[in-house]
Design a protein around this motif. Structure first.
Motif, mmCIF file in Angstrom:
data_model
loop_
_atom_site.group_PDB
_atom_site.id
_atom_site.type_symbol
_atom_site.label_atom_id
_atom_site.label_comp_id
_atom_site.label_asym_id
_atom_site.label_seq_id
_atom_site.Cartn_x
_atom_site.Cartn_y
_atom_site.Cartn_z
ATOM 1 N N LEU A 196 0.814 -1.217 0.000
ATOM 2 C CA LEU A 196 0.000 0.000 0.000
ATOM 3 C C LEU A 196 0.845 1.265 0.000
ATOM 4 C CD1 LEU A 196 -2.911 -0.992 2.399
ATOM 5 C CD2 LEU A 196 -2.707 -1.265 -0.070
ATOM 6 N N ASP A 197 2.137 1.150 0.310
ATOM 7 C CA ASP A 197 2.989 2.341 0.299
ATOM 8 C C ASP A 197 3.947 2.268 -0.886
ATOM 9 O OD1 ASP A 197 4.454 4.597 0.895
ATOM 10 O OD2 ASP A 197 5.796 3.519 2.272
ATOM 11 N N PRO A 198 3.711 3.057 -1.921
ATOM 12 C CA PRO A 198 4.559 2.984 -3.120
ATOM 13 C C PRO A 198 6.009 3.375 -2.838
ATOM 14 C CG PRO A 198 2.959 4.790 -3.281
ATOM 15 C CD PRO A 198 2.618 4.026 -2.054
ATOM 16 N N GLU A 199 6.241 4.085 -1.725
ATOM 17 C CA GLU A 199 7.622 4.495 -1.421
ATOM 18 C C GLU A 199 8.352 3.468 -0.566
ATOM 19 O OE1 GLU A 199 8.073 8.642 -0.133
ATOM 20 O OE2 GLU A 199 6.064 8.973 -0.944
ATOM 21 N N HIS A 200 7.685 2.353 -0.266
ATOM 22 C CA HIS A 200 8.303 1.244 0.472
ATOM 23 C C HIS A 200 8.837 1.646 1.833
ATOM 24 C CE1 HIS A 200 7.914 -0.814 -3.288
ATOM 25 N NE2 HIS A 200 8.714 0.040 -3.887
ATOM 26 N N ARG A 201 8.136 2.549 2.531
ATOM 27 C CA ARG A 201 8.530 2.841 3.905
ATOM 28 C C ARG A 201 7.909 1.802 4.841
ATOM 29 N NH1 ARG A 201 6.268 8.728 3.391
ATOM 30 N NH2 ARG A 201 4.899 7.447 2.116
ATOM 31 N N ALA A 202 6.688 1.375 4.503
ATOM 32 C CA ALA A 202 6.034 0.318 5.273
ATOM 33 C C ALA A 202 5.877 -0.900 4.371
ATOM 34 C CB ALA A 202 4.681 0.789 5.770
ATOM 35 N N LEU A 203 6.427 -2.036 4.826
ATOM 36 C CA LEU A 203 6.387 -3.244 4.008
ATOM 37 C C LEU A 203 5.417 -4.258 4.609
ATOM 38 C CD1 LEU A 203 9.425 -1.966 4.044
ATOM 39 C CD2 LEU A 203 9.923 -3.911 2.591
ATOM 40 N N PRO A 204 4.558 -4.861 3.768
ATOM 41 C CA PRO A 204 3.555 -5.798 4.301
ATOM 42 C C PRO A 204 4.199 -7.063 4.850
ATOM 43 C CG PRO A 204 3.571 -5.843 1.904
ATOM 44 C CD PRO A 204 4.478 -4.710 2.309
ATOM 45 N N VAL A 205 3.680 -7.580 5.957
ATOM 46 C CA VAL A 205 4.208 -8.798 6.575
ATOM 47 C C VAL A 205 3.140 -9.900 6.604
ATOM 48 C CG1 VAL A 205 5.149 -9.813 8.690
ATOM 49 C CG2 VAL A 205 5.801 -7.508 8.012
ATOM 50 N N ASP A 206 1.931 -9.528 7.018
ATOM 51 C CA ASP A 206 0.883 -10.535 7.140
ATOM 52 C C ASP A 206 -0.467 -9.872 6.965
ATOM 53 O OD1 ASP A 206 -0.287 -9.724 9.885
ATOM 54 O OD2 ASP A 206 1.865 -9.855 10.250
ATOM 55 N N TYR A 207 -1.498 -10.676 6.829
ATOM 56 C CA TYR A 207 -2.840 -10.120 6.739
ATOM 57 C C TYR A 207 -3.825 -11.058 7.422
ATOM 58 C CZ TYR A 207 -3.763 -13.511 3.022
ATOM 59 O OH TYR A 207 -3.921 -14.665 2.317
ATOM 60 N N GLY A 208 -4.959 -10.492 7.793
ATOM 61 C CA GLY A 208 -6.014 -11.297 8.401
ATOM 62 C C GLY A 208 -7.332 -10.616 8.115
ATOM 63 N N ASP A 209 -8.418 -11.382 8.196
ATOM 64 C CA ASP A 209 -9.713 -10.803 7.890
ATOM 65 C C ASP A 209 -10.573 -10.769 9.143
ATOM 66 O OD1 ASP A 209 -9.600 -10.513 4.878
ATOM 67 O OD2 ASP A 209 -8.993 -12.599 5.132
ATOM 68 N N VAL A 210 -11.199 -9.624 9.356
ATOM 69 C CA VAL A 210 -12.179 -9.520 10.437
ATOM 70 C C VAL A 210 -13.517 -9.958 9.859
ATOM 71 C CG1 VAL A 210 -13.446 -7.925 11.914
ATOM 72 C CG2 VAL A 210 -10.964 -7.727 11.686
ATOM 73 N N CYS A 211 -14.058 -11.064 10.382
ATOM 74 C CA CYS A 211 -15.308 -11.626 9.869
ATOM 75 C C CYS A 211 -16.223 -11.953 11.046
ATOM 76 C CB CYS A 211 -15.058 -12.945 9.133
ATOM 77 S SG CYS A 211 -13.945 -12.849 7.745
ATOM 78 N N ILE A 212 -17.468 -12.215 10.733
ATOM 79 C CA ILE A 212 -18.379 -12.682 11.763
ATOM 80 C C ILE A 212 -18.175 -14.188 11.951
ATOM 81 C CG2 ILE A 212 -20.807 -13.038 12.330
ATOM 82 C CD1 ILE A 212 -21.396 -10.434 10.843
ATOM 83 N N ASN A 213 -17.991 -14.611 13.195
ATOM 84 C CA ASN A 213 -17.927 -16.040 13.524
ATOM 85 C C ASN A 213 -19.309 -16.507 13.960
ATOM 86 O OD1 ASN A 213 -14.628 -16.533 15.082
ATOM 87 N ND2 ASN A 213 -15.215 -15.797 13.060
ATOM 88 N N TYR A 214 -19.619 -17.784 13.679
ATOM 89 C CA TYR A 214 -20.888 -18.314 14.162
ATOM 90 C C TYR A 214 -20.662 -19.584 14.965
ATOM 91 C CZ TYR A 214 -20.442 -21.426 10.117
ATOM 92 O OH TYR A 214 -19.975 -22.330 9.202
ATOM 93 N N ASP A 215 -21.605 -19.853 15.853
ATOM 94 C CA ASP A 215 -21.574 -21.040 16.700
ATOM 95 C C ASP A 215 -22.266 -22.178 15.934
ATOM 96 O OD1 ASP A 215 -21.942 -22.986 18.581
ATOM 97 O OD2 ASP A 215 -23.088 -21.745 19.990
ATOM 98 N N ARG A 216 -21.485 -23.155 15.472
ATOM 99 C CA ARG A 216 -22.052 -24.226 14.642
ATOM 100 C C ARG A 216 -23.206 -24.948 15.334
ATOM 101 N NH1 ARG A 216 -18.998 -25.361 10.117
ATOM 102 N NH2 ARG A 216 -16.843 -24.685 10.325
ATOM 103 N N ALA A 217 -22.986 -25.254 16.620
ATOM 104 C CA ALA A 217 -23.989 -26.040 17.346
ATOM 105 C C ALA A 217 -25.331 -25.309 17.377
ATOM 106 C CB ALA A 217 -23.504 -26.313 18.773
ATOM 107 N N TYR A 218 -25.289 -23.998 17.625
ATOM 108 C CA TYR A 218 -26.536 -23.242 17.720
ATOM 109 C C TYR A 218 -27.308 -23.294 16.408
ATOM 110 C CZ TYR A 218 -29.794 -19.371 18.361
ATOM 111 O OH TYR A 218 -30.928 -18.620 18.440
ATOM 112 N N PHE A 219 -26.613 -23.058 15.300
ATOM 113 C CA PHE A 219 -27.310 -23.019 14.017
ATOM 114 C C PHE A 219 -27.829 -24.397 13.618
ATOM 115 C CE2 PHE A 219 -25.425 -18.893 13.902
ATOM 116 C CZ PHE A 219 -26.299 -18.137 13.152
ATOM 117 N N ALA A 220 -27.081 -25.450 14.001
ATOM 118 C CA ALA A 220 -27.539 -26.807 13.698
ATOM 119 C C ALA A 220 -28.779 -27.148 14.522
ATOM 120 C CB ALA A 220 -26.414 -27.800 13.966
ATOM 121 N N GLU A 221 -28.709 -26.861 15.849
ATOM 122 C CA GLU A 221 -29.830 -27.198 16.728
ATOM 123 C C GLU A 221 -31.114 -26.479 16.332
ATOM 124 O OE1 GLU A 221 -28.626 -26.247 20.710
ATOM 125 O OE2 GLU A 221 -26.968 -27.689 20.573
#
Lengths: 361, 565
Positions: free
Chosen positions: A129-154
């Motif tokens: 994201l920084d074309p001047e390479h002052r900050a270099l990417p290392v990792d990424y992660g996604d913020v998502c909604i988690n669901y409780d499998r048991a609840y939705f199944a029941e």
């Protein structure tokens, strides 16, 4: 009586000279207090969530004959603040952990020295994201909604397939989210809704969520462990704003080995927000050469392959293989929301304020 | 005349030099960083300005902060004073243990307390499950989390021990003959309490109330975690503005307002406490104490003990219980030691793994340092304060400021100031006991001062006249009388440090993590094992603190005759 006054005056004077003496010295830096290179120390400032294997760091230390010291400095915002406040006398040589929501601020403060690492060739351009390479990417992660499998199944409840679904009566009172003013995943999820609904529409969506029994708490800990029914805290809500990697962590840190994660992530179109974390060499370091070697090392395969199971985020290096747990249990959003860092920085306060007035009147 | 004046104070020399060390400490580690950060915020505020919307938020935060602090303090006194009476006047079995247990809430990290409250009172907590089962309800009857009552309850949970220790200690040392005399002269028990005992206890009650109020006033994690996003105290607002919105000017303004209120509060306190209590010969420990005799006394002691157990010990037990149980998907409960075993394994080979023994050792070293620093400085300051002078009236309110200062602001100030030798990032671990002492020091002063004031001058004069050196007078007259207060101070310094108050989070390093830091680390990742390990580590923290307090309580000061256990 009088002589004690003199005594105090003397002590104060001594103290003042000591302070002043300390201040008039040539601006000290980690490089000067601890000699670089042979047998010296490289200081890396990070946020508190940083983790890595001992052996991975030991290898770098052996190869370069240095000691690497890590300084965890609070959450992402706190750590960045520390770096900014101390930029005249940097507390470290390398700073890791500024994400795309704070990137513009870090760059505007002129925190980092540019470095075009050769390893960038192995990293997809989308992360740079920084074309001047002052900050270099290392990792990424996604913020998502988690669901409780048991609840939705029941309850024979189908999973929500879009953000819009969440305002429907079927999901009334089921979602817990974090306050974007106090929580980084909370802010990320707000940004996802802004990207998806646009600046004109996101508040209507949140109004709808609010009317549909949305529960808001201040931090991820409370949301996940107190309110979420899929965690060990066994709370009342089966949907929580968390990370795409949380189901993997549930398996890795389970009490008994599991074949399936007890939770899952909703990774539909634009339902998640992608956070990318960057590393930079601090402006003012006396160890620039060594710092560059460390940045290269962070972007190289050994370090990158160690990242997922330590920090539960994904490596940016294309050549890094994912651990089996990530291959088996993680769902990755195909089309996560992303916003330009400059836009985020310019509007963060206004968006959060508007959100607060809408959701927490 | 002059010599008698000197003697009547019974101290080796005039008091100005007593101030030197405490003031130096505050100047370097409090006023310097605070001044630096406030100046920076002011400079930015002058450039950027503060909007009307922001003023609105400031006003809301100020009024809510005062409102909840006032309510919390009143409730805490309501619970704490009867308990202090029972602890100060009655003997009963298990008293020593109960006293230690009631101190433990003070050190519990709020994340863990929130989890304990949830386990007890949450929508699926034991109490709700029990009530739903008993009365056949479909909805949980208790909906307390995220409301003002949850905040108040947590504040009472945390701070009752302050009233219990400070007022209870003073009560135990009160001459029981005065009250007895009043009764003999025909006063009802109520009148004797109102007209004899309470006026005598006034300094201790005021001290305790001020301390509790300041803790509630600067409350942060309780509001954030148990109150939820609808509530914001000044401290919460400072945190949000400084660290999440990076709005330093507004954070600075808020910190400044918080400081002004703290100052105002201490000035009011000084006025109230200024009317000196009559110095009385403090009595031997335990002289006024007896086992409950009448059924009324039994009832009173019973109610207090049960109340304290339910309110303060209950949540802690819930925690300990949770650390040895697994909850299966079907709700079945089983016993396990897996969480404790797992604490000792570095399964992922992480560089940041903390063996519990190391974390405990670090915590103890910091706590010992905090006790040493704050007791030394506190004793000096309390002696200096014991002589009335114009200087003291000026300094007195300043001493309480660290308690009412935003930890976030002070932490940022530390970064701004201590980033060059001799204090740079490498010495931050050494700064931790100092940061803890900033919070503990006002505590120590406020606990010691009432005890010091209560020492009657004739005792010291008599000792001096009989040939005792000033040092001996101090050792044999002062120490036995202030011994109990010094012990209380030591215990609070110890617990303040173990509970990680103040600016610590800004100063930690991975090589020297403490127990609370390790607990936070476990709770920051999903997974049943992480949750269980956090509960196990919290239980270890409780046990360690309990053991520490027990050891200190067994420690006998010279001349103090047996305690009341």
């Amino acid at each position: 009586m009088r002589k004690y006054r003199y005594l105090i005056a003397l002590i104060l004077l001594a103290l003042l000279t000591a302070c002043a003496g300390g201040q008039t010295e040539t601006p000290a830096s980690p490089g000067e207090t601890v000699p670089a290179g042979e047998g010296g120390t490289l200081t890396v400032m990070t946020h508190d969530s940083f983790a890595i294997s001992e052996e991975v760091i030991a290898r770098f230390e052996q190869e370069n004959n240095v000691t690497v010291a890590f300084v965890p400095s609070g959450d992402t915002g706190s750590a960045l603040n520390r770096a900014i406040l101390a930029k005249q006398n940097p507390l470290a040589d390398v700073f890791y952990g500024v994400d795309n929501t704070f990137l513009s601020r870090a760059l505007a403060e002129d925190l980092f020295l540019p470095y075009e690492s050769p390893l960038l060739a192995q990293i997809p351009d989308a992360f740079e994201l920084d074309p001047e390479h002052r900050a270099l990417p290392v990792d990424y992660g996604d913020v998502c909604i988690n669901y409780d499998r048991a609840y939705f199944a029941e309850n024979n409840l189908p999973l929500p397939e879009s953000l819009e679904d969440l305002t429907g009566p079927a999901y009334e009172g089921l979602l817990v989210a974090e306050n974007p003013a106090t929580s980084s995943p909370g802010l990320a999820f707000l940004l996802a809704t802004i990207e998806h609904f646009g600046e004109d529409g996101y508040l209507d969506f949140w109004r709808g969520l609010s009317d549909n029994g949305l529960v808001v708490v201040n931090d991820w800990n409370t949301a996940y462990y107190t309110n979420f029914s899929g965690s060990s805290g066994a709370g009342p809500q089966p949907l929580v704003v968390s990370y795409a990697s949380s189901p993997v962590a549930e398996v890795v840190f389970a009490e008994q080995p599991l074949d399936e994660a007890p939770t899952g992530s909703l990774v539909g179109d634009q339902m998640c927000f992608r956070q990318i974390e960057f590393v930079g060499i601090l402006n003012g370091t006396q160890n620039e050469e060594l710092a560059r070697r460390f940045v290269d090392y962070m972007l190289d395969v050994t370090f990158q392959e160690d990242i997922p199971l330590q920090m539960f985020v994904w490596p940016v290096n294309e050549n890094a293989a994912l651990p089996e747990e990530f291959e088996r249990f993680a769902e990755v959003p195909a089309n996560p929301a992303q916003l330009d860092p400059a836009t985020i920085d310019a509007n963060r306060e206004a968006w959060v304020q508007a959100w607060m007035e809408t959701v927490l009147p | 005349m002059k010599t008698i004046g000197r003697l009547s104070r019974g101290l080796p020399a005039p008091g100005l030099w007593l101030w030197a060390l405490p003031l130096l400490f505050l100047a370097v580690f409090f006023f310097q960083p605070l001044g630096a950060i406030l100046r920076l915020a002011l400079e930015q505020a002058l450039v950027e300005g503060i909007s009307a919307y922001e003023w609105g938020r400031v006003w809301r935060a100020v009024s809510f902060t005062l409102y909840q602090a006032l309510l919390s303090t009143l409730l805490t006194l309501l619970v704490g004073l009867p308990a202090a009476y029972v602890f100060g006047r009655y003997l009963f079995r298990g008293k020593g243990l109960l006293r230690v247990l009631t101190t433990l809430p003070f050190i519990m990290p709020t994340v863990v307390v929130a989890a304990a409250f949830n386990a007890l009172l949450g929508p699926r907590g034991w109490l709700n499950l029990f009530l739903m089962d008993w009365f056949n309800l479909s909805q949980p009857p208790i909906q307390i989390l995220g409301t003002l009552p949850a905040i108040l309850l947590a504040h009472v949970f945390y701070n009752t021990t302050i009233v219990l220790r400070v007022v209870g200690g003073a009560w135990a040392q009160l001459d029981p003959r005065l009250e007895q005399a009043a009764r003999v002269l025909g006063a009802s028990p109520w009148r004797a309490l109102r007209e004899v005992t309470l006026p005598l206890l006034r300094p201790a009650v005021l001290s305790a109330a001020l301390l509790v109020f300041l803790f509630d006033f600067t409350s942060f994690a309780v509001i954030l975690l148990l109150g939820g996003p609808r509530f914001a105290t000044l401290e919460v607002e400072i945190y949000v503005q400084a660290l999440n919105l990076l709005n330093l000017p507004l954070a600075g303004l808020l910190s400044f307002i918080q400081l002004l209120f703290t100052l105002a509060m201490t000035v009011v306190y000084s006025r109230l406490a200024g009317q000196r209590a009559v110095p009385l010969s403090p009595r031997l420990q335990g002289e006024g104490m007896a086992y409950p005799m009448t059924w009324k006394q039994h009832l009173l002691v019973g109610i207090v003990v049960l109340g304290l157990l339910a309110l303060l010990v209950g949540p802690l037990l819930a925690l300990g219980f949770r650390s040895v149980t697994t909850v299966a998907a079907d709700g079945g409960i089983g016993w396990t030691t897996a969480y404790y075993q797992e604490l000792f394994v570095n399964r992922r080979g992480s560089l940041f793994y903390v063996p519990p023994v190391v974390a405990a050792r670090n915590s103890l070293v910091y706590a010992a340092g905090t006790v040493a620093i704050s007791l030394l400085l506190g004793l000096l300051a309390a002696y200096a304060l014991a002589r009335p002078s114009r200087l003291n009236r000026l300094i007195d309110p300043l001493l309480m400021l660290p308690l009412g200062t935003s930890a976030v602001t002070l932490g940022l100030g530390f970064i701004l100031v201590f980033n060059r030798p001799p204090f740079d990032v490498r010495s931050f671990p050494a700064l931790i006991p100092i940061a803890h002492s900033l919070v503990a020091f006002p505590f120590v002063v406020r606990t010691l001062q009432p005890a010091l004031v209560s020492i009657p001058a004739p005792l010291r004069q008599a000792a001096s006249v009989l040939g005792a050196s000033p040092l001996r007078v101090w050792w044999e007259i002062d120490m036995p009388i202030i011994g109990r207060a010094a012990l209380v101070s030591a215990i609070f310094s110890f617990t303040i440090s173990l509970g990680e108050f103040g600016a610590t989070t800004f100063l930690t390093r991975p090589e020297v993590p403490t127990l609370p830091i390790a607990i936070y680390r476990y709770l920051s990742q999903p997974g049943a094992l992480n949750y269980g390990q956090a509960m196990a580590m919290s239980t270890l923290l409780m046990l360690l603190t309990g053991a520490g307090i027990l050891v200190m309580e067994r420690f006998r000061l010279p001349g103090s005759s047996g305690g009341d256990f």
